[in-house]
Design a protein around this motif. Structure first.
Motif, PDB file in Angstrom:
ATOM      1  N   VAL A   1       3.866  34.791  98.087  1.00  0.00           N
ATOM      2  CA  VAL A   1       3.970  36.195  97.698  1.00  0.00           C
ATOM      3  C   VAL A   1       3.236  37.031  98.729  1.00  0.00           C
ATOM      4  O   VAL A   1       2.028  36.904  98.905  1.00  0.00           O
ATOM      5  CB  VAL A   1       3.368  36.447  96.299  1.00  0.00           C
ATOM      6  CG1 VAL A   1       3.478  37.926  95.935  1.00  0.00           C
ATOM      7  CG2 VAL A   1       4.059  35.599  95.245  1.00  0.00           C
TER       8      VAL A   1
ATOM      9  N   PRO B   1       6.845  42.889  96.773  1.00  0.00           N
ATOM     10  CA  PRO B   1       7.454  41.577  96.541  1.00  0.00           C
ATOM     11  C   PRO B   1       8.471  41.551  95.417  1.00  0.00           C
ATOM     12  O   PRO B   1       9.261  40.629  95.317  1.00  0.00           O
ATOM     13  CB  PRO B   1       6.253  40.682  96.231  1.00  0.00           C
ATOM     14  CG  PRO B   1       5.170  41.607  95.804  1.00  0.00           C
ATOM     15  CD  PRO B   1       5.390  42.894  96.531  1.00  0.00           C
TER      16      PRO B   1
ATOM     17  N   MET C   1       9.758  38.433  93.250  1.00  0.00           N
ATOM     18  CA  MET C   1       9.063  37.284  93.833  1.00  0.00           C
ATOM     19  C   MET C   1       7.586  37.291  93.477  1.00  0.00           C
ATOM     20  O   MET C   1       6.882  36.326  93.712  1.00  0.00           O
ATOM     21  CB  MET C   1       9.210  37.304  95.356  1.00  0.00           C
ATOM     22  CG  MET C   1      10.622  37.120  95.847  1.00  0.00           C
ATOM     23  SD  MET C   1      10.753  37.158  97.634  1.00  0.00           S
ATOM     24  CE  MET C   1      10.585  38.908  97.964  1.00  0.00           C
ATOM     25  N   GLY C   2       7.079  38.414  92.963  1.00  0.00           N
ATOM     26  CA  GLY C   2       5.646  38.605  92.810  1.00  0.00           C
ATOM     27  C   GLY C   2       5.104  38.252  91.453  1.00  0.00           C
ATOM     28  O   GLY C   2       5.709  37.495  90.692  1.00  0.00           O
ATOM     29  N   MET C   3       3.947  38.844  91.123  1.00  0.00           N
ATOM     30  CA  MET C   3       3.189  38.436  89.952  1.00  0.00           C
ATOM     31  C   MET C   3       3.207  39.463  88.836  1.00  0.00           C
ATOM     32  O   MET C   3       2.415  39.390  87.909  1.00  0.00           O
ATOM     33  CB  MET C   3       1.751  38.126  90.369  1.00  0.00           C
ATOM     34  CG  MET C   3       1.649  36.902  91.260  1.00  0.00           C
ATOM     35  SD  MET C   3      -0.034  36.441  91.709  1.00  0.00           S
ATOM     36  CE  MET C   3      -0.334  37.557  93.068  1.00  0.00           C
TER      37      MET C   3
ATOM     38  N   ASP D   1       5.597  47.397  90.722  1.00  0.00           N
ATOM     39  CA  ASP D   1       5.020  46.977  91.995  1.00  0.00           C
ATOM     40  C   ASP D   1       4.022  48.007  92.510  1.00  0.00           C
ATOM     41  O   ASP D   1       2.967  47.654  93.051  1.00  0.00           O
ATOM     42  CB  ASP D   1       6.121  46.771  93.039  1.00  0.00           C
ATOM     43  CG  ASP D   1       6.881  45.477  92.845  1.00  0.00           C
ATOM     44  OD1 ASP D   1       6.415  44.642  92.049  1.00  0.00           O
ATOM     45  OD2 ASP D   1       7.936  45.306  93.471  1.00  0.00           O
TER      46      ASP D   1
ATOM     47  N   GLU E   1      11.071  28.154  96.732  1.00  0.00           N
ATOM     48  CA  GLU E   1      10.781  29.529  97.103  1.00  0.00           C
ATOM     49  C   GLU E   1      12.049  30.367  97.214  1.00  0.00           C
ATOM     50  O   GLU E   1      13.142  29.836  97.381  1.00  0.00           O
ATOM     51  CB  GLU E   1      10.025  29.573  98.440  1.00  0.00           C
ATOM     52  CG  GLU E   1       8.588  29.098  98.345  1.00  0.00           C
ATOM     53  CD  GLU E   1       7.746  29.973  97.428  1.00  0.00           C
ATOM     54  OE1 GLU E   1       8.019  31.193  97.353  1.00  0.00           O
ATOM     55  OE2 GLU E   1       6.829  29.441  96.791  1.00  0.00           O
TER      56      GLU E   1
ATOM     57  N   ASP F   1      -0.633  33.478  88.670  1.00  0.00           N
ATOM     58  CA  ASP F   1       0.605  33.266  89.424  1.00  0.00           C
ATOM     59  C   ASP F   1       1.776  32.823  88.545  1.00  0.00           C
ATOM     60  O   ASP F   1       2.865  32.550  89.036  1.00  0.00           O
ATOM     61  CB  ASP F   1       0.370  32.213  90.515  1.00  0.00           C
ATOM     62  CG  ASP F   1      -0.026  30.861  89.927  1.00  0.00           C
ATOM     63  OD1 ASP F   1      -0.516  30.819  88.789  1.00  0.00           O
ATOM     64  OD2 ASP F   1       0.141  29.839  90.611  1.00  0.00           O
TER      65      ASP F   1
ATOM     66  N   ALA G   1       5.190  34.591  88.841  1.00  0.00           N
ATOM     67  CA  ALA G   1       5.859  34.275  90.107  1.00  0.00           C
ATOM     68  C   ALA G   1       6.490  32.896  90.049  1.00  0.00           C
ATOM     69  O   ALA G   1       7.612  32.686  90.540  1.00  0.00           O
ATOM     70  CB  ALA G   1       4.862  34.366  91.265  1.00  0.00           C
ATOM     71  N   ASN G   2       5.801  31.929  89.465  1.00  0.00           N
ATOM     72  CA  ASN G   2       6.394  30.598  89.311  1.00  0.00           C
ATOM     73  C   ASN G   2       7.623  30.653  88.405  1.00  0.00           C
ATOM     74  O   ASN G   2       8.654  30.040  88.687  1.00  0.00           O
ATOM     75  CB  ASN G   2       5.357  29.634  88.729  1.00  0.00           C
ATOM     76  CG  ASN G   2       4.212  29.369  89.683  1.00  0.00           C
ATOM     77  OD1 ASN G   2       4.398  29.248  90.885  1.00  0.00           O
ATOM     78  ND2 ASN G   2       3.000  29.277  89.149  1.00  0.00           N
TER      79      ASN G   2
ATOM     80  N   ARG H   1      10.798  31.943  90.082  1.00  0.00           N
ATOM     81  CA  ARG H   1      11.451  30.952  90.939  1.00  0.00           C
ATOM     82  C   ARG H   1      12.210  29.926  90.107  1.00  0.00           C
ATOM     83  O   ARG H   1      13.299  29.475  90.489  1.00  0.00           O
ATOM     84  CB  ARG H   1      10.400  30.287  91.838  1.00  0.00           C
ATOM     85  CG  ARG H   1       9.933  31.224  92.945  1.00  0.00           C
ATOM     86  CD  ARG H   1       8.498  30.958  93.390  1.00  0.00           C
ATOM     87  NE  ARG H   1       8.142  31.813  94.507  1.00  0.00           N
ATOM     88  CZ  ARG H   1       7.809  33.104  94.386  1.00  0.00           C
ATOM     89  NH1 ARG H   1       7.774  33.680  93.191  1.00  0.00           N
ATOM     90  NH2 ARG H   1       7.497  33.826  95.457  1.00  0.00           N
TER      91      ARG H   1
END
Length: 419
Positions: free
Chosen positions: A145, A150, A153-155, A168, A218, A353, A356-357, A360
């Protein structure tokens, strides 16, 4: 043989992978000193490694910080992330720097392999008085990230119809305050120069960075700096000397096995994920295996269903080969170990995180995302039955496991760190 300092902030999810890496590097003949919280001394010395305790504010108890009144009142999101980054990573940085300097003053001929959230190498790298290691390699447990915005893709998760740009911007504003505080502390130590946005800084400041992930997990990006490398996942902890419980023979392949854990840090309240999983799967034709991350099974507030087996601790290198599905709060370590073993995941969790995980996992169809840290029993049951019946998810995870198998994380980190 090289002399290596392995450093991490005293948070289980950040420290434990670094301790595993330290043991594996020592097994390759290197002289390793672990710089970590004092609570890890016994584990490090039992492994035959050198140990140095972090000093001052860097040697904290993460549970105490998370239990502080100001922290308890924060909902998951930018404000809580800002609080956590400030208190867990930024404020300890000066004492991390001093602890690292003490080791380098004793012997400057050492390499540094540090968790990227260990900020103690920043001051000397930015001009503060002090010694620099022969080479500074960062290791990131978090997914990849970085960048101005992001997005998914981010948190910062955004639900259907939500405004990702606004989320964001709020997140960037919160981390901007953390960045400002880090800059103040670095200047007090004599450093100069501007601190980059934090998600960029932790990846770009070290000489090289190894991210514990693989390309198939990713999001595809074409702007990855040449110093940042996706190296795969660390092997699960070696269970040599572990004795299986009496019920281990129940994992005989006669019906699907579903494992569940809340990890070693976020396991104080088992009603969040473990108990809903037990209740939701109680009437299904599956065997449920619960690993409590060190907690006593007596901590459960519900009777254990007949199809469940509960243990204080289970080594993943022995458990995962027997498992068909892994239910987790979404921490990177457990997610990657499961996927590397070819096991689909059902993930909960909305902090650190974990979003974000989850993004994905959803993007690549590697399991199911519950979207909350406290799912209902019905939601867990629906997710589990759906994933077990979905051949596409199974095929995706099988393909991804082959990619993990092509990466030797320890060997790659060794080569990157030692130049």
């Amino acid at each position: 043989m090289s002399k290596i300092i392995v450093a991490a902030p005293p948070i289980p999810g950040e420290t434990l992978p670094m301790l595993r890496l330290a043991r594996l590097l020592a097994a390759r003949g290197h002289e390793v000193t672990v710089l970590a919280g004092s609570g890890y001394r016994d584990a490090v010395e039992r492994a035959g490694l050198g140990f140095a305790a972090l000093g001052g504010a860097a040697d904290y108890d993460v549970a105490e910080i998370m239990a502080e009144r100001e922290r308890r009142g924060l909902e998951p999101g930018p404000a809580s992330i800002s609080y956590d980054w400030t208190h867990l990573f930024v404020e300890p940085a000066p004492d991390e720097h001093r602890s690292l300097q003490a080791l380098l003053e004793r012997d400057p001929d050492q390499y540094l392999i540090a968790n990227v959230l260990f900020l103690g190498a920043f001051p000397a790298a930015m001009g503060a008085p002090g010694l620099r290691p022969l080479r500074w390699a960062g290791v990131s447990v978090m997914p990849l990230v970085y960048g101005e915005s992001p997005g998914p893709m981010g948190m910062v998760p955004v639900g259907p119809g939500g405004d990702q740009r606004a989320a964001d911007a709020e997140f960037a504003g919160a981390l901007g305050l953390v960045r400002k505080r880090l800059g103040e502390l670095l200047r007090e130590l004599g450093a100069d120069g501007e601190v980059a946005p934090l998600l960029d800084a932790i990846l770009f400041a070290p000489d090289t960075v190894a991210v514990l992930t693989v390309p198939g997990f990713e999001f595809a990006r074409d702007d990855l700096p040449p110093t940042v490398h996706l190296v795969g996942s660390l092997p699960a902890v070696d269970s040599e000397g572990w004795t299986p419980p009496e019920w281990w023979g129940d994992l005989d392949g006669s019906r699907p096995v579903v494992a569940v854990t809340q990890g070693t840090l976020m396991n104080s309240d088992l009603t969040q994920l473990v108990e809903p999983t037990l209740l939701g799967l109680a009437d299904l034709d599956v065997t449920v295996v619960v690993a409590l991350g060190g907690r006593d099974p007596a901590a459960l507030s519900i009777p254990v269903p007949a199809n469940a087996r509960v243990e204080r601790y289970l080594p993943f290198d022995r458990l995962l080969p027997e498992v068909d599905l892994f239910v987790t709060n979404g921490g990177a370590g457990g997610v990657h170990q499961a996927l590397a073993a070819g096991v689909p995941v059902v993930v909960a969790g909305t902090t650190e995180d974990k979003p974000a995980n989850a993004a994905r996992i959803a993007h690549h169809r590697l399991g199911a995302v519950l979207g909350t840290a406290t799912p209902s029993a019905e939601a867990v049951a629906t997710a589990v039955t759906g994933v077990l019946a979905d051949d596409t998810i199974g095929d995706n995870v099988t393909r991804l496991a082959k990619i993990y198998g092509e990466h030797d994380a320890v060997g790659l980190i060794e080569r990157l760190a030692l130049g």
